[in-house]
Enzyme design. Structure first.
Site, PDB file in Angstrom:
ATOM      1  CB  SER A 143      -3.681  -7.600  -1.842  1.00 32.87           C
ATOM      2  OG  SER A 143      -3.617  -8.746  -1.615  1.00 32.87           O
ATOM      3  CG  HIS A 164       1.727  -7.623  -5.075  1.00 31.80           C
ATOM      4  ND1 HIS A 164       0.603  -6.940  -5.763  1.00 31.80           N
ATOM      5  CD2 HIS A 164       0.834  -8.986  -4.345  1.00 31.80           C
ATOM      6  CE1 HIS A 164      -0.619  -7.756  -5.219  1.00 31.80           C
ATOM      7  NE2 HIS A 164      -0.416  -8.318  -4.384  1.00 31.80           N
ATOM      8  CD  GLU A 176       2.210  -4.788  -8.131  1.00 29.19           C
ATOM      9  OE1 GLU A 176       1.941  -4.379  -8.982  1.00 29.19           O
ATOM     10  OE2 GLU A 176       1.933  -5.656  -7.011  1.00 29.19           O
ATOM     11  CG  ASN A 214      -4.022  -5.920  -6.132  1.00 25.48           C
ATOM     12  OD1 ASN A 214      -4.178  -6.456  -6.631  1.00 25.48           O
ATOM     13  ND2 ASN A 214      -3.488  -6.323  -4.555  1.00 25.48           N
TER      14      ASN A 214
END
Ligand code: CAA
Ligand code: NAD
Length: 310
Positions: A143, A164, A176, A214
């Protein structure tokens, strides 16, 4: 004509050979690993899930079956037989193992989804680098950790990238794909094509903290905790405010519990260490206390809120 980063990266790739990912190992059969294995198998890939013991692996398979039932209720609402066949075919493509080193001997991709800890991830990949075939691509679902720092424990930094996913993996439409400084174009293209083959919309990103989602989402979640810690509003009201006032499907406390408070704490702690003067990355005493008490969110039955027994 204006070109976006992802288009530039793809346009550079038309002449290079792109190894296709058909068989993979997912390491870590938790929330993310189980979801990634599920969608891989559902789209025709053969998958081995590896975790530390058989009990965790049994739970991963049970979670996948339950999720597939939910998918089938919608996708095959009018054809129960087709739905049953879809579940059994998907499950037949999933194997499990606690022997990670043997499992990687014959796969195109090793996708890691274990605890959010740089040293543990580096150690894992270092061990696997010695036994995996030359052509095997390594990827992390981290993450928040720099892909290049995980990759540098191996001798295959050109065959290492980030992929991701988002929680819950079967429902979230985005992936991603991260191109670290040493990720080769072939590797990036293979991972990009794999994300698309899973039925996801793929965006590309440089190896920057938090990638795209994120970097925006985690500071927002931590700001919500700080709002509550200052006594400016209740958790319930902050959640309601963001759902009804901003149209988010979950409020920040619900989402933190859903993601896992341990993972959330590790993300912010890592960023704070790297950039201690950035107030967006300040750790939260409340989050740290809940994690110390083993209240990790939905997965343990309690986090900011209480849930049914897990
Ligand atoms: N598997 C299969 N189907 C699922 C599912 C799963 N795991 N979870 C939910 N669904 C399906 C349900 O069956 C339901 O289907 P119907 O519409 O046919 O009834 C549908 O999704 C909606 O589910 P629910 O009614 O149970 O609940 P909901 O409407 O609140 O949706 C949700 C659930 C999809 C999780 C939604 O609340 C949501 O999108 N929440 C936000 C999630 C989010 O932001 N994720 C990103 C987290 S950050 C991250 O992942 C990155 C990181 O590195 C930390
Ligand atoms: P989780 O706690 O649900 O699962 C982690 C699993 O990894 C556990 O089953 C654990 O037994 C296993 N594990 C730990 N060390 C291992 C090892 N050395 N070998 C094999 N298995 C091992 O965690 P999660 O939420 O699935 O997160 C996993 C990764 O995905 C983390 O890097 C996290 O940052 C990332 N991620 C999480 C989310 C999220 O919303 N939870 C979203 C995107 C990415």
């Amino acid at each position: 004509m204006k070109m976006f980063y992802s288009q530039i990266v793809r346009s550079m790739s038309t002449t290079v050979r792109m190894p296709q990912i058909k068989k993979l190992v997912v390491i870590g059969g938790g929330q993310m690993g189980a979801g990634i294995a599920q969608i891989s198998a559902a789209t025709g890939h053969n998958v081995i899930i590896c975790d530390v013991n058989d009990d965790v692996l049994k739970k991963s398979k049970a979670t996948i079956e339950k999720s597939l039932q939910r998918v089938v209720m919608k996708k095959y609402a009018d054809d129960a037989e087709k739905g049953k066949a879809f579940i059994s075919e998907t499950m037949s493509r999933i194997q499990t193992s606690t022997d990670t080193k043997s499992s990687v001997k014959d796969v195109d991709l090793v996708l890691e989804a274990i605890v959010e800890n740089l040293e543990i991830k580096r150690d894992l990949f270092k061990d696997l680098d010695a036994v995996a075939p030359q052509h095997t691509i390594f990827a992390s679902n981290t993450s928040s950790l720099p892909i290049r720092e995980i990759a540098s424990s191996t001798s295959r930094q050109d065959r290492f990238g980030g992929v991701h996913f988002f929680n819950p993996v079967p429902m979230m439409k985005l992936v991603e794909v991260i191109k670290a400084p040493n990720t080769s174009q072939e590797t990036f293209d293979s991972l990009y094509a794999w994300g698309q083959a899973l039925g996801k919309t793929v965006v590309s990103c440089k190896d920057t903290p938090g990638f795209l989602v994120n970097r925006l989402l985690v500071p927002y979640l931590l700001e919500a905790v700080r709002l509550y810690e200052r006594g400016d509003g209740s958790m319930e009201d902050i959640d309601t405010a963001m759902k009804l006032g901003a149209g988010y499907p979950m409020g920040p406390f619900q989402l933190l519990d859903y993601v896992g408070l341990d993972t959330s704490k590790f993300i912010i702690a890592g960023w704070h260490e790297g950039d201690p003067n950035n107030p967006l990355f300040n750790p939260s005493p409340l989050l740290d206390r809940l994690v110390a008490e083993g209240k990790l969110g939905v997965k343990t039955g309690e986090g900011f809120y209480k849930y049914g027994k897990k």
